[in-house]
Write a protein that holds these residues in place. Structure first.
Motif, mmCIF file in Angstrom:
data_model
loop_
_atom_site.group_PDB
_atom_site.id
_atom_site.type_symbol
_atom_site.label_atom_id
_atom_site.label_comp_id
_atom_site.label_asym_id
_atom_site.label_seq_id
_atom_site.Cartn_x
_atom_site.Cartn_y
_atom_site.Cartn_z
ATOM 1 N N UNK A 92 0.790 -1.232 0.000
ATOM 2 C CA UNK A 92 0.000 0.000 0.000
ATOM 3 C C UNK A 92 0.821 1.280 0.000
ATOM 4 N N UNK A 93 2.112 1.177 0.229
ATOM 5 C CA UNK A 93 2.911 2.392 0.285
ATOM 6 C C UNK A 93 4.305 2.115 -0.248
ATOM 7 N N UNK A 94 5.084 3.158 -0.349
ATOM 8 C CA UNK A 94 6.490 3.009 -0.741
ATOM 9 C C UNK A 94 7.400 3.483 0.386
ATOM 10 N N UNK A 95 6.832 3.621 1.569
ATOM 11 C CA UNK A 95 7.584 4.100 2.723
ATOM 12 C C UNK A 95 8.541 3.027 3.243
ATOM 13 N N UNK A 96 9.578 3.438 3.962
ATOM 14 C CA UNK A 96 10.515 2.470 4.540
ATOM 15 C C UNK A 96 9.831 1.555 5.550
ATOM 16 N N UNK A 97 10.441 0.397 5.769
ATOM 17 C CA UNK A 97 9.974 -0.543 6.779
ATOM 18 C C UNK A 97 11.142 -0.904 7.674
ATOM 19 N N UNK A 98 10.940 -0.752 8.975
ATOM 20 C CA UNK A 98 11.940 -1.196 9.941
ATOM 21 C C UNK A 98 11.374 -2.357 10.734
ATOM 22 N N UNK A 99 12.123 -3.440 10.761
ATOM 23 C CA UNK A 99 11.773 -4.614 11.543
ATOM 24 C C UNK A 99 12.627 -4.574 12.811
ATOM 25 N N UNK A 100 11.978 -4.496 13.947
ATOM 26 C CA UNK A 100 12.645 -4.413 15.240
ATOM 27 C C UNK A 100 12.336 -5.709 15.983
ATOM 28 N N UNK A 101 13.312 -6.624 16.007
ATOM 29 C CA UNK A 101 13.089 -7.978 16.508
ATOM 30 C C UNK A 101 13.880 -8.193 17.799
ATOM 31 N N UNK A 102 13.204 -8.698 18.797
ATOM 32 C CA UNK A 102 13.839 -9.049 20.059
ATOM 33 C C UNK A 102 13.317 -10.390 20.540
ATOM 34 N N UNK A 103 13.268 -11.338 19.642
ATOM 35 C CA UNK A 103 12.755 -12.658 19.999
ATOM 36 C C UNK A 103 13.832 -13.448 20.737
ATOM 37 N N UNK A 104 13.442 -14.045 21.853
ATOM 38 C CA UNK A 104 14.385 -14.736 22.723
ATOM 39 C C UNK A 104 14.466 -16.228 22.436
ATOM 40 N N UNK A 105 13.352 -16.792 21.988
ATOM 41 C CA UNK A 105 13.285 -18.208 21.649
ATOM 42 C C UNK A 105 12.267 -18.364 20.535
ATOM 43 N N UNK A 106 12.590 -19.169 19.531
ATOM 44 C CA UNK A 106 11.668 -19.445 18.433
ATOM 45 C C UNK A 106 11.614 -20.945 18.198
ATOM 46 N N UNK A 107 10.397 -21.474 18.091
ATOM 47 C CA UNK A 107 10.269 -22.870 17.700
ATOM 48 C C UNK A 107 10.364 -22.964 16.172
ATOM 49 N N UNK A 108 10.339 -24.165 15.666
ATOM 50 C CA UNK A 108 10.518 -24.375 14.231
ATOM 51 C C UNK A 108 9.458 -23.662 13.406
ATOM 52 N N UNK A 109 8.213 -23.705 13.844
ATOM 53 C CA UNK A 109 7.139 -23.041 13.098
ATOM 54 C C UNK A 109 7.323 -21.530 13.089
ATOM 55 N N UNK A 110 7.785 -20.973 14.196
ATOM 56 C CA UNK A 110 8.021 -19.534 14.265
ATOM 57 C C UNK A 110 9.174 -19.131 13.350
ATOM 58 N N UNK A 111 10.193 -19.979 13.275
ATOM 59 C CA UNK A 111 11.317 -19.713 12.367
ATOM 60 C C UNK A 111 10.809 -19.664 10.936
ATOM 61 N N UNK A 112 9.927 -20.576 10.591
ATOM 62 C CA UNK A 112 9.352 -20.612 9.236
ATOM 63 C C UNK A 112 8.602 -19.309 8.928
ATOM 64 N N UNK A 113 7.830 -18.822 9.891
ATOM 65 C CA UNK A 113 7.089 -17.571 9.704
ATOM 66 C C UNK A 113 8.057 -16.404 9.523
ATOM 67 N N UNK A 114 9.119 -16.378 10.332
ATOM 68 C CA UNK A 114 10.100 -15.305 10.195
ATOM 69 C C UNK A 114 10.722 -15.336 8.803
ATOM 70 N N UNK A 115 10.980 -16.520 8.300
ATOM 71 C CA UNK A 115 11.523 -16.636 6.948
ATOM 72 C C UNK A 115 10.555 -16.054 5.927
ATOM 73 N N UNK A 116 9.260 -16.287 6.117
ATOM 74 C CA UNK A 116 8.256 -15.731 5.207
ATOM 75 C C UNK A 116 8.252 -14.201 5.277
ATOM 76 N N UNK A 117 8.344 -13.648 6.482
ATOM 77 C CA UNK A 117 8.376 -12.193 6.648
ATOM 78 C C UNK A 117 9.629 -11.624 5.987
ATOM 79 N N UNK A 118 10.765 -12.260 6.246
ATOM 80 C CA UNK A 118 12.022 -11.772 5.670
ATOM 81 C C UNK A 118 12.032 -11.916 4.157
ATOM 82 N N UNK A 119 11.414 -12.962 3.622
ATOM 83 C CA UNK A 119 11.321 -13.113 2.166
ATOM 84 C C UNK A 119 10.525 -11.959 1.551
#
Length: 126
Positions: free
Chosen positions: A52-79
């Motif tokens: 919807x926009x062309x504005x910058x995006x900052x991802x501010x992550x402070x995750x302490x523990x991720x299970x396998x499914x959460x890692x998969x979701x993070x990969x989708x976000x990063x992709x």
């Protein structure tokens, strides 16, 4: 576009978005019973924001523990972020970790190897 404000639980992270500033913040532990269901609003927000926009995006992550499914979701976000970055979008990620938690620092390093956008890994201080 509605911002997300999802409080942390013992098994899910705090998630906040700020559409006006272009920030997605996630912190805490992430091992929800159904990660795909839990993170769907986050995936939807990222897709909508990037579409919807062309504005910058900052991802501010402070995750302490991720299970396998959460890692998969993070990969989708990063992709999605990587695709936008390659298309010319200003994307930046800062991953905060606790110095004694080497596993998360290593995981962040592995994620950063797959991303060409600025990806900073910082130990919490203080």
């Amino acid at each position: 576009m509605l911002d997300l404000n999802i409080p942390a639980t013992t098994s899910t992270p705090c998630i906040r978005t700020d559409t006006a500033r272009g920030v997605l913040h996630m912190s805490g532990d992430s091992y929800p019973e159904n990660a795909f269901e839990f993170f769907q609003p986050v995936l939807d927000w990222v897709q909508a924001y990037l579409g919807d926009s062309s504005l910058p995006l900052q991802l501010d992550i402070g995750l302490l523990y991720l299970n396998t499914s959460s890692i998969r979701i993070m990969m989708d976000i990063f992709d999605s972020a990587e695709e936008a970055f390659v298309a010319g979008r200003d994307i930046r990620l800062v991953w905060h970790y606790q110095p004694e938690n080497e596993r998360v620092a290593e995981l962040a390093e592995e994620f950063s190897e797959d991303c060409s956008f600025p990806f900073e890994i910082m130990a919490y201080t203080g």
